[in-house]
Scaffold this active site. Structure first.
Site, PDB file in Angstrom:
ATOM      1  N   HIS A 213     -11.329  -3.097  10.647  1.00  0.00           N
ATOM      2  CA  HIS A 213     -11.946  -3.157   9.322  1.00  0.00           C
ATOM      3  C   HIS A 213     -13.200  -2.312   9.202  1.00  0.00           C
ATOM      4  O   HIS A 213     -14.009  -2.524   8.302  1.00  0.00           O
ATOM      5  CB  HIS A 213     -12.267  -4.608   8.951  1.00  0.00           C
ATOM      6  CG  HIS A 213     -11.120  -5.290   8.260  1.00  0.00           C
ATOM      7  ND1 HIS A 213      -9.875  -5.329   8.807  1.00  0.00           N
ATOM      8  CD2 HIS A 213     -11.040  -5.928   7.079  1.00  0.00           C
ATOM      9  CE1 HIS A 213      -9.064  -5.982   7.983  1.00  0.00           C
ATOM     10  NE2 HIS A 213      -9.747  -6.351   6.924  1.00  0.00           N
TER      11      HIS A 213
ATOM     12  N   GLU B 290       0.814  -1.222   0.000  1.00  0.00           N
ATOM     13  CA  GLU B 290       0.000   0.000   0.000  1.00  0.00           C
ATOM     14  C   GLU B 290       0.848   1.273   0.000  1.00  0.00           C
ATOM     15  O   GLU B 290       0.526   2.250  -0.686  1.00  0.00           O
ATOM     16  CB  GLU B 290      -0.958   0.001   1.191  1.00  0.00           C
ATOM     17  CG  GLU B 290      -2.133  -0.959   1.056  1.00  0.00           C
ATOM     18  CD  GLU B 290      -1.795  -2.385   1.481  1.00  0.00           C
ATOM     19  OE1 GLU B 290      -0.626  -2.616   1.870  1.00  0.00           O
ATOM     20  OE2 GLU B 290      -2.673  -3.249   1.420  1.00  0.00           O
TER      21      GLU B 290
END
Ligand SMILES: Cc1ncc(C[n+]2csc(CCOP(=O)(O)OP(=O)(O)O)c2C)c(N)n1
Lengths: 307, 347
Positions: free
Chosen positions: B129, B60
């Site tokens: 999440h 990322e």
């Protein structure tokens, strides 16, 4: 190389005046890397750098006056006074800037290379960084990405053995960084970073390979910074490295090395060298004068160019 | 007008923007797979192929920096993350590079990069999440942050982001993807920094963010049954923030409830409350009320999720509190509106 050296020596001379009010990370002793790599590039090729970016900016073709004006915080600086010494930028010659976060700019070179391949250009991108950047995760992610997509990137590590005051052996298990390239199936090349010709040859091979679609190369240049990590002084008194070590490296002065070879080969005469030195001297003096005579940015500039 | 789902609107915006502008590429983990980020990127892959829409390694930070570099060299990358939590791995690149490169080089270079990221919620997504991290990004000058709540806004705002020369972070709430609404077929843009007035009312202003907009609509319907007219402002864009629309509405109603999908402390609701306080001190008819997440990470258990997320009930209660400050005990007790139960996962 002479320009880089003399410009940085000028910073040494001027710094005590406290008109250059930004940190300066000098590359005196390391000039052969910037010079050797950038000589292998075309103007359209791109480069990004780190906190120690003066040499890369100049070798890539950045304007000397705009560099000094930037160091002096003036509106005429290469970043309009917004960047200071650690973000030198000259897009017109492919110097796309520098990040003061260790390893922060490395993926940007990968992105430049991605843009080149997607737009069908044969440009090559270079990321300059220090040995400590090899300790950052984003460096490995960048190597992996560039290798996977065979992007035209040169990862150029200037291994000067120290990060601030920490020796390499206190930070990494291996004294060599280049072998890590093998894990990404890209060439990892070690060169003498005090030898501009050796650096140029390695860079030329890597550039040729990259331009042909052969993908990235990791070049590790073994080099040494003579001065303190940041600032104009020598710092042997701090005790983290020895005078003997510094002296050994100073004997391998990259400028003298090139000059000796050129003189011996008869390519350059002593008088020619003197002319180069005199021209550089005048240019650097003019750059300082230009910087000092330039206006500071106006207060309206504070919030300009945010978004 | 034609109805589209939110996810279809994003897919259409991406395809239309890419057709107009060949600088746009789409990348991220899973953008070209069969599911294509909940159906938002697969269409672009089918139309434009792997040269412009491609899967990436799980890197990322490097991907974000690569997009910044590619942006500097004339592309406009659209980087997509299945969870906004993963942006934390890239904060260095977003905050130190994307947001600042233009400023640091004195305006010589621009960073046209769009980052889409999804806020999960429910179905035991738990602490890593489901975070609603907009306040982190909205804090940083140089970034734009948008959070469309309707399909039409999702299309218009994303098309604006993809035509903007600066970095834009688009945060999408997972629960919005299957919601339908009218969406014009032709390409169009909604300017950044323009809030939407979703419902007019005279008694209380509800300023809501992302999915909270839908919950605010339910709350307003329940309030209306009590004769309370709530005005709903959908902020749509957090940075730039349309203070003017918010202030205009609160100047009219004198009462403000802010509903955010993130935490309260130091968050988006704090910023909005501060701006209204600065502009309307002395003209507020009740203390500002904030509906936001409790000061805890998201719990995994569905029983705890039930109490973790505020909804229409809490928004309506906050509005009532604002009104009681003016007319204590004037309101009859009414059952609270139900929490929405139309999402069944899995993610
Ligand atoms: C991520 C990050 N951590 C720490 C620092 C502080 N810092 C600035 S330069 C430096 C040493 C860098 O060493 P190296 O990468 O080898 O480059 P050199 O200074 O030797 O050229 C450190 C630790 C930083 N700028 N960024």
């Amino acid at each position: 190389m002479r320009r880089i050296r003399r410009a940085e020596e000028m910073i040494v001379e001027r710094y005590p005046e406290e008109e250059i009010r930004c940190p300066t990370h000098l590359s005196i002793g390391q000039e052969a890397v910037a010079a050797g790599v950038c000589l292998a590039l075309r103007p359209g090729d791109t480069a990004v750098s780190t906190h120690r970016c003066h040499a890369h900016y100049l070798a890539k073709g950045g304007d000397l006056r705009a560099m000094f004006a930037e160091l002096y915080g003036r509106a005429t600086g290469c970043c309009g006074g917004k960047g200071g010494s650690m973000h030198l930028t000259a897009p017109e010659v492919g110097m796309l800037g520098a990040s003061a976060i260790v390893a922060g700019s490395i993926p940007l070179a990968v992105g430049c290379a991605l843009a080149a391949t997607l737009t069908g250009s044969d440009e090559v991108a270079v990321a300059f960084f220090g040995d400590a950047a090899a300790e950052q995760g984003v460096t490995h992610e960048s190597l992996g990405l560039a290798a996977l997509r065979r992007l035209p990137v040169l990862f150029v590590c200037e291994n000067n053995l120290y990060a601030t005051h920490s020796p390499l052996r206190a930070r990494q298990v291996s004294e060599d960084i280049a072998p890590r390239a093998a894990a990404y199936r890209m060439p990892g090349v070690i060169v003498d970073g005090t030898d501009a010709v050796a650096v140029y040859r390695a860079a030329r091979a890597a550039v040729a390979r990259a331009r042909k679609g052969g993908g990235p190369t990791l070049i590790e240049a073994k080099t040494y910074r003579w001065r303190e990590h940041v600032g104009p002084n020598f710092d042997i008194a701090l005790g983290y490295r020895s005078q003997a070590e510094l002296s050994r490296w100073m004997e391998r002065d990259p400028l003298e090395g090139v000059a000796r070879r050129l003189l011996q080969a008869g390519v350059m005469e002593a008088a020619h060298r003197e002319r180069i030195d005199a021209a550089v001297e005048a240019e650097v003096a003019q750059a300082v004068a230009f910087a000092k005579a330039s206006p500071f940015p106006s207060a309206e500039q504070l919030c300009a160019d945010v978004e | 007008m034609r109805q589209l789902k939110y996810r279809e609107a994003i897919d259409e915006a991406t395809r239309q923007a890419m057709a107009k502008d060949e600088r746009i590429i789409v990348l991220g983990v899973g953008v070209d797979d069969a599911k294509g980020i909940f159906g938002t990127t697969r269409g672009a892959f089918e139309r434009f192929g792997s040269a412009r829409v491609f899967d990436t390694p799980l890197s990322e930070a490097a991907l974000t920096g690569m997009c910044v570099g590619a942006g500097l060299r004339g592309l406009h990358p659209l980087l997509v993350h299945a969870r906004n939590d993963f942006l934390l791995l890239t904060m260095d690149q977003i905050v130190n590079n994307a947001a600042k490169w233009r400023y640091m080089c004195g305006g010589k270079l621009r960073v046209p990069v769009t980052i889409r990221a999804i806020i999960g919620r429910g179905w035991g997504q738990a602490a890593q999440h489901s975070q609603s991290l907009q306040a982190l990004f909205a804090h940083v000058p140089g970034l734009s942050v948008i959070m469309p709540a309707t399909p039409a806004d999702a299309k218009g705002l994303l098309m604006t982001a993809l035509s903007t020369d600066g970095p834009v972070i688009c945060l999408e709430h997972r629960w919005l993807y299957e919601k339908s609404g009218p969406v014009p077929e032709e390409p169009y843009q909604i300017p950044l920094g323009q809030a939407g007035l979703l419902r007019e009312g005279s008694d209380v202003t509800i300023v809501a963010v992302s999915h909270m907009v839908l919950e605010a609509v339910q709350a307003a319907e329940a309030l209306a049954a009590d004769g309370i007219q709530a005005e709903i402002v959908d902020v749509r864009s957090l940075r730039p923030l349309d203070s003017a629309t918010i202030v205009r509405s609160v100047a009219k109603t004198g009462r403000l409830v802010i509903a955010d999908t993130g935490w309260k402390s130091f968050g988006v609701s704090a910023e909005i409350a501060a701006r209204v306080g600065e502009e309307l001190f002395g003209r507020l008819r009740a203390p500002i009320r904030r509906v936001a997440l409790p000061e805890a990470p998201t719990p995994g258990s569905s029983a705890l999720e039930q109490v973790y997320y505020p909804g229409p009930r809490e928004i309506a209660a906050a509005a009532r509190l604002c009104l009681e400050a003016a007319h204590p005990a004037a309101l009859p007790e009414r059952p609270a509106p139900a929490r929405p139960r139309d999402f069944h996962g899995p993610f």
